[in-house]
Write a protein that holds these residues in place. Structure first.
Motif: not given
Length: 227
Positions: A12-16, A31-49
């Motif tokens: 949802e945040q990515l789409v916004d 990652a900055k917007v959601l307050g998480v590490s960049k690696w957490t964001a990257y891993d999450m996006l790979k799973a969503i991909e």
């Protein structure tokens, strides 16, 4: 594949963010917007991909010469899941899109009264620095169309047929730019050639970020201009 609540939050945040900028989103920005590490964001996006809700691509990092960075773009599947409206109405061009293409049509119509070099230089100057992906792809397409008009009639007809016979609007756009650049690269002056190649280098990423309706509008414009 259903998304967990956590993954849905990231999507949802990515789409916004994408809808605000109309540009692919770097995972570190998310990652900055959601307050998480960049690696957490990257891993999450790979799973969503893997679930088909985003696509991954690479673009030049403006802060590091010669380096590319991974960016993500939401797919139509993501828009459908979240109930987001597409940028374009499937039944036609919105006013802004019409204005963008009409300017390029007007420039092309002046080809008889000005040299190709003059028109191309003007288009390069007119490209908006903060323009949408659609606008910039339209300008790049317009520049390449001007170059095709320096080719003989047979070559023009072959290019148009190749584009027309390619299945799918997005593949048509990529075939067009690849074929034209390969055909006319020797005709470019050094200065204009370098400037244009910088734009062409970003074309594929920008095309991927367009909606299906935008692909159709731009492909139709190119076929119209090549007629």
């Amino acid at each position: 594949m259903a998304l967990s609540k956590r993954r849905l939050q990231f999507l949802e945040q990515l789409v916004d963010m994408y809808q605000q900028s109309r540009l692919p989103v770097h995972y570190e920005a998310l990652a900055k917007v959601l307050g998480v590490s960049k690696w957490t964001a990257y891993d999450m996006l790979k799973a969503i991909e893997k679930a088909g809700f985003v696509t991954r691509s690479y673009e030049t990092n403006p802060n590091v010469t010669g380096r590319s960075q991974v960016v993500f773009t939401p797919t139509e599947k993501a828009a459908a899941l979240l109930g987001k409206e597409a940028k374009l109405d499937q039944d036609g061009e919105p006013e802004k899109t019409q204005v963008s293409l009409q300017f390029i049509r007007d420039m092309l119509s002046g080809f008889k009264d000005a040299s190709a070099q003059e028109l191309i230089t003007k288009l390069l100057i007119e490209i908006p620095e903060t323009g949408s992906n659609f606008e910039i792809c339209g300008y790049i397409s317009g520049i390449l169309i001007i170059y095709t008009r320096q080719l003989n009639r047979r070559m023009n007809a072959l290019i148009r047929k190749l584009v027309q016979e390619t299945d799918g609007d997005q593949p048509r756009l990529l075939i067009f730019i690849g074929t034209v650049v390969g055909t006319i690269v020797q005709m470019m002056s050094k200065d204009v050639g370098q400037d244009l190649m910088v734009l062409v280098g970003s074309y594929a990423n920008r095309i991927q970020a367009l909606s299906q309706a935008e692909h159709t509008v731009l492909a139709d414009f190119i076929l119209e201009a090549l007629a």
